[in-house]
Design a protein around this motif. Sequence first.
Motif: not given
Length: 356
Positions: A192, A195-196, A198-199, A236, A268-269
């Motif tokens: 996760s 994939a995210h 920024e978070e 990635d 969800d991260l």
Amino acid sequence: MTPNPPLTPLVLVEQALLGSLLLDPSRLAELKDSLTPAAFSIAVHSAVFAAIQELPAPDPVEHIAGPAWLDKVLATASSKTRGVDAPYLHTLIQATRGLGHLPAYSTLIADAHARRRLHDRAVHLAGIARDASFPDPVATALRAAEDLRAELDAWSPPTTGVRAPPRPDPPATASQKAVDRAADDELHLIASAVAHPEEAAALRAWIRADEDFTNPIRAGLWKSVTALLSRHAAVDPLTLLCEAQHHGVLADADPRPLLATLSQPAGDLTYWAAQVLSRSVLATADRTGRAIAHYAAEATLTPTQVSLGSHRALAHFDAVRVRWQHVTAPPPAHRETVVARPGPRSTAPRTRTPVR
């Protein structure tokens, strides 16, 4: 039946203190409520001390002249527990050493009692941390840790001039099911994060690879994620695998299975971060409880060393707890900003006071 307790140094100290009080009951005032019957290590001593506390002190002259007050102590103590008899009261009186050492004996007994209570609280914390049957195991462990902290804070041996004891290294006791669940959660967190990114950048300060991950390979992968984020590099699955080589991960292994896992993030991260940190809180609570139980039971450690080591263990637990609380805290409620709007313009004629 005369009690025959094991003659440890603590039992001998308790006998000497009780014998001094039986010889001179007026000296009970010197203890200044520093002891309670529960502080003694065996029931017979607790009963004798409780009887001495309850009974009015005898007249000194009458006490020297006859055993009337001692008979009352015997009757009161024997009503509280079995095994108290006249020969054992005589044994206590014979155990008396220097009458001036009563405060020192009291401190030794109180410290030993504090260590036993600390040990019991620590064992309780470790047991809760390993018990998965609680509806909210983290909250239950946090309450047990606060109870342990309160017990430690109530005991205040001197804390200067002595080094803290070395940290024990208790073995891990996780079941295979728990190990597999931890592996899944940690891989989902890493996928996760890839994939995210920024978070993930907002979470990297709150998740520690060396403390929160249960496997060095997954810890190395998280270090790789944070390294890419710190350099503002592209994140990635492929860049992560290349970065992981710099951290000693996947040296000769086939990267394709891991690549497939990283390419399929789920959930969800923040959820996976909370799962990983919840497990870290429980694992740290287990280690903290067992470490403090070890300190409290280790006779070679002084009370000061027990206190310092226990405070240090709780401080490490607090650091993990703070990180868990930051990640799991609900987001601040959105508050609408109310902008004052001008009201309708008055149509009444303006008047002006003439200047005189």
